[in-house]
Design an enzyme around this catalytic site. Structure first.
Site, PDB file in Angstrom:
ATOM      1  N   ASN A 149       0.860  -1.183   0.000  1.00 15.38           N
ATOM      2  CA  ASN A 149       0.000   0.000   0.000  1.00 15.38           C
ATOM      3  C   ASN A 149       0.903   1.243   0.000  1.00 15.38           C
ATOM      4  OD1 ASN A 149      -1.379   2.244   1.722  1.00 15.38           O
ATOM      5  ND2 ASN A 149      -3.079   0.915   1.172  1.00 15.38           N
ATOM      6  N   ASN A 177      -3.218   4.279  -1.915  1.00 15.68           N
ATOM      7  CA  ASN A 177      -4.081   4.948  -0.930  1.00 15.68           C
ATOM      8  C   ASN A 177      -4.267   6.395  -1.379  1.00 15.68           C
ATOM      9  OD1 ASN A 177      -5.231   6.186   1.242  1.00 15.68           O
ATOM     10  ND2 ASN A 177      -3.581   5.738   2.686  1.00 15.68           N
ATOM     11  N   CYS A 235      -4.972  10.403   0.900  1.00 12.88           N
ATOM     12  CA  CYS A 235      -3.959  11.302   1.460  1.00 12.88           C
ATOM     13  C   CYS A 235      -4.173  12.725   0.976  1.00 12.88           C
ATOM     14  CB  CYS A 235      -2.570  10.856   1.015  1.00 12.88           C
ATOM     15  SG  CYS A 235      -2.270   9.146   1.361  1.00 12.88           S
ATOM     16  N   ILE A 277     -13.901   0.540   1.458  1.00 14.60           N
ATOM     17  CA  ILE A 277     -13.594   1.934   1.648  1.00 14.60           C
ATOM     18  C   ILE A 277     -12.444   2.116   2.642  1.00 14.60           C
ATOM     19  CG2 ILE A 277     -15.914   2.815   1.156  1.00 14.60           C
ATOM     20  CD1 ILE A 277     -16.456   2.980   4.164  1.00 14.60           C
ATOM     21  N   ASN A 278     -11.820   3.275   2.550  1.00 16.01           N
ATOM     22  CA  ASN A 278     -10.900   3.687   3.595  1.00 16.01           C
ATOM     23  C   ASN A 278     -11.757   4.260   4.736  1.00 16.01           C
ATOM     24  OD1 ASN A 278      -8.491   4.527   4.947  1.00 16.01           O
ATOM     25  ND2 ASN A 278      -7.498   4.608   2.955  1.00 16.01           N
ATOM     26  N   GLY A 310     -14.440  -2.656   5.183  1.00 14.01           N
ATOM     27  CA  GLY A 310     -15.121  -1.738   6.102  1.00 14.01           C
ATOM     28  C   GLY A 310     -15.993  -2.516   7.078  1.00 14.01           C
ATOM     29  N   GLY A 311     -15.452  -2.730   8.278  1.00 12.50           N
ATOM     30  CA  GLY A 311     -16.247  -3.368   9.330  1.00 12.50           C
ATOM     31  C   GLY A 311     -16.453  -4.860   9.186  1.00 12.50           C
ATOM     32  N   THR A 355      -9.920  -3.636  11.086  1.00 11.84           N
ATOM     33  CA  THR A 355     -10.010  -3.392  12.527  1.00 11.84           C
ATOM     34  C   THR A 355     -10.336  -4.641  13.341  1.00 11.84           C
ATOM     35  OG1 THR A 355     -10.656  -1.117  12.061  1.00 11.84           O
ATOM     36  CG2 THR A 355     -11.204  -1.940  14.239  1.00 11.84           C
TER      37      THR A 355
HETATM   38  C1  FMN Z   1      -4.899   1.702  12.636  1.00 10.93           C
HETATM   39  C2  FMN Z   1      -5.271   1.793  11.191  1.00 10.93           C
HETATM   40  C3  FMN Z   1      -4.295   2.108  10.240  1.00 10.93           C
HETATM   41  C4  FMN Z   1      -4.636   2.180   8.878  1.00 10.93           C
HETATM   42  N1  FMN Z   1      -3.656   2.480   7.971  1.00 10.93           N
HETATM   43  C5  FMN Z   1      -3.960   2.505   6.641  1.00 10.93           C
HETATM   44  C6  FMN Z   1      -2.953   2.748   5.671  1.00 10.93           C
HETATM   45  O1  FMN Z   1      -1.769   2.918   5.995  1.00 10.93           O
HETATM   46  N2  FMN Z   1      -3.319   2.786   4.356  1.00 10.93           N
HETATM   47  C7  FMN Z   1      -4.616   2.573   3.964  1.00 10.93           C
HETATM   48  O2  FMN Z   1      -4.899   2.609   2.759  1.00 10.93           O
HETATM   49  N3  FMN Z   1      -5.598   2.310   4.866  1.00 10.93           N
HETATM   50  C8  FMN Z   1      -5.293   2.281   6.187  1.00 10.93           C
HETATM   51  N4  FMN Z   1      -6.277   2.011   7.103  1.00 10.93           N
HETATM   52  C9  FMN Z   1      -7.660   1.779   6.649  1.00 10.93           C
HETATM   53  C10 FMN Z   1      -7.984   0.296   6.587  1.00 10.93           C
HETATM   54  O3  FMN Z   1      -7.120  -0.394   5.699  1.00 10.93           O
HETATM   55  C11 FMN Z   1      -9.459   0.073   6.161  1.00 10.93           C
HETATM   56  O4  FMN Z   1      -9.658   0.630   4.874  1.00 10.93           O
HETATM   57  C12 FMN Z   1     -10.444   0.718   7.116  1.00 10.93           C
HETATM   58  O5  FMN Z   1     -10.004   0.598   8.454  1.00 10.93           O
HETATM   59  C13 FMN Z   1     -11.854   0.104   7.002  1.00 10.93           C
HETATM   60  O6  FMN Z   1     -11.846  -1.281   7.244  1.00 10.93           O
HETATM   61  P1  FMN Z   1     -12.109  -1.944   8.701  1.00 10.93           P
HETATM   62  O7  FMN Z   1     -13.375  -1.319   9.239  1.00 10.93           O
HETATM   63  O8  FMN Z   1     -12.223  -3.415   8.456  1.00 10.93           O
HETATM   64  O9  FMN Z   1     -10.926  -1.585   9.547  1.00 10.93           O
HETATM   65  C14 FMN Z   1      -5.974   1.928   8.470  1.00 10.93           C
HETATM   66  C15 FMN Z   1      -6.943   1.607   9.429  1.00 10.93           C
HETATM   67  C16 FMN Z   1      -6.611   1.524  10.777  1.00 10.93           C
HETATM   68  C17 FMN Z   1      -7.681   1.163  11.773  1.00 10.93           C
END
Ligand code: FMN
Length: 292
Positions: free
Chosen positions: A88, A116, A119, A180-181, A232-233, A255
């Site tokens: 990434n 990503n 940013c 999604i991010n 996402g979740g 997460t």
């Molecule tokens: C602690 C943390 C760090 C993350 N760092 C990145 C990152 O470096 N690059 C990125 O594209 N997404 C990053 N994300 C986003 C996750 O990859 C993901 O898109 C987002 O958390 C939604 O998915 P989830 O609900 O399953 O966590 C981060 C999320 C968390 C919680």
């Protein structure tokens, strides 16, 4: 083509190495590593994490070892793995993304790039690259031109029309889209009367965002022809199956790994059990099932 549709989400699974003693990570479809920048980054000031109702707000600020150390220290390990690793990448300018893509091209142990675009675009006053179809397309085209690796573009939900951004990155050459991010969020500590996070706002993730992610995946899968990866979740197999039915052909677990480090494997095994119970031979039978 992945061996199975379960991936880890960037920033929630380190470089994969941290989890290899917890379960057999080689069973996963792919590992997406931490966001990587040109120079090493120490990240944002503390606090960086706040727990909310069914969610987590983070403002890690892309703490990472930088692309040179990643190539030197991590890729030789990945080169011996069966599970593909996707790097990434994050930048502050279009040129940053292109430079990163170029540095990673042709390195053994790297199977793809996830871009990503959540940013801030420094040259455009800090708006997220992914908030706007034009800047999202410019980053995508620059990365594609700099590498022969498959390119996934990861969309931000912090935009007014995610389908327009998805179409723009698909037209710019993305091989797949992940979404999604995190969603922008805030937590205020009422005892200090201030936002808890050092950077005031952060990105909300976890079960709280699943319905939003699902609706966006459904929308984007209807707008583009390239594969869509849902995120996402997702904490259980049933969550993943909802994303497949919305049109995702693979998913990422993020997460959920913080409360259950085995979550990606549990999700994969749960999908296999569901398919067996329902007599489903091929995952493609589920993809888009809720769209008709
Ligand atoms: C602690 C943390 C760090 C993350 N760092 C990145 C990152 O470096 N690059 C990125 O594209 N997404 C990053 N994300 C986003 C996750 O990859 C993901 O898109 C987002 O958390 C939604 O998915 P989830 O609900 O399953 O966590 C981060 C999320 C968390 C919680």
């Amino acid at each position: 083509m992945l061996a199975n549709p379960v991936m880890t989400a960037s920033g929630t699974f380190g470089y994969g190495t941290e989890y290899s003693h917890i379960f057999d990570i080689q069973k996963l479809g792919a590992i997406v590593c931490k966001g990587t920048t040109i120079e090493p980054r120490e990240g944002n000031p503390q606090y960086r994490l706040a727990e909310t109702a069914s969610g987590l707000i983070n403002s890690i600020g892309l703490q990472n070892i930088g692309v040179k150390a990643l190539i030197k220290e991590k890729t030789p390990i990945w080169a011996g793995w069966r599970v593909p690793v996707i790097v990434n990448i994050a930048g502050e300018t279009v040129d940053d993304y292109a430079r990163l893509a170029k540095e990673l091209d042709g390195i053994a142990g790297i199977s793809g790039i996830e871009v990503n675009i959540s940013c801030p675009n420094i040259k455009a006053g800090g708006a997220e690259f992914g908030a706007n179809p034009d800047s999202a397309a410019r980053v995508t085209a620059a990365v594609k031109a700099a590498t022969s690796l498959p390119v996934l573009v990861k969309l931000t939900p912090n935009t007014s029309d995610i389908s327009k951004v998805a179409i723009a990155v698909a037209e710019a050459g993305a091989d797949a889209i992940s979404l999604i991010n995190t969603l922008k969020g805030m937590y205020i500590d009422i005892t200090i009367r201030q936002p808890l996070l050092g950077s005031k706002t952060g990105g909300l993730s976890g079960p709280a965002i699943k319905p939003i992610a699902l609706a966006m995946v459904y929308e984007v899968a209807g707008a583009v022809r390239i594969p869509v990866i849902g995120c996402g979740g997702i904490a259980a197999a049933s969550d993943a199956i909802e994303f497949f039915m919305a049109g995702a052909s693979a998913i990422q677990v993020g997460t959920a790994t913080f409360t259950n480090p085995r979550a990606p494997l549990d999700v994969l095994e749960g999908i296999e059990q569901f398919m067996e119970k329902e007599g489903i031979k091929d995952i493609t039978e589920l993809i888009g099932a809720a769209r008709s």
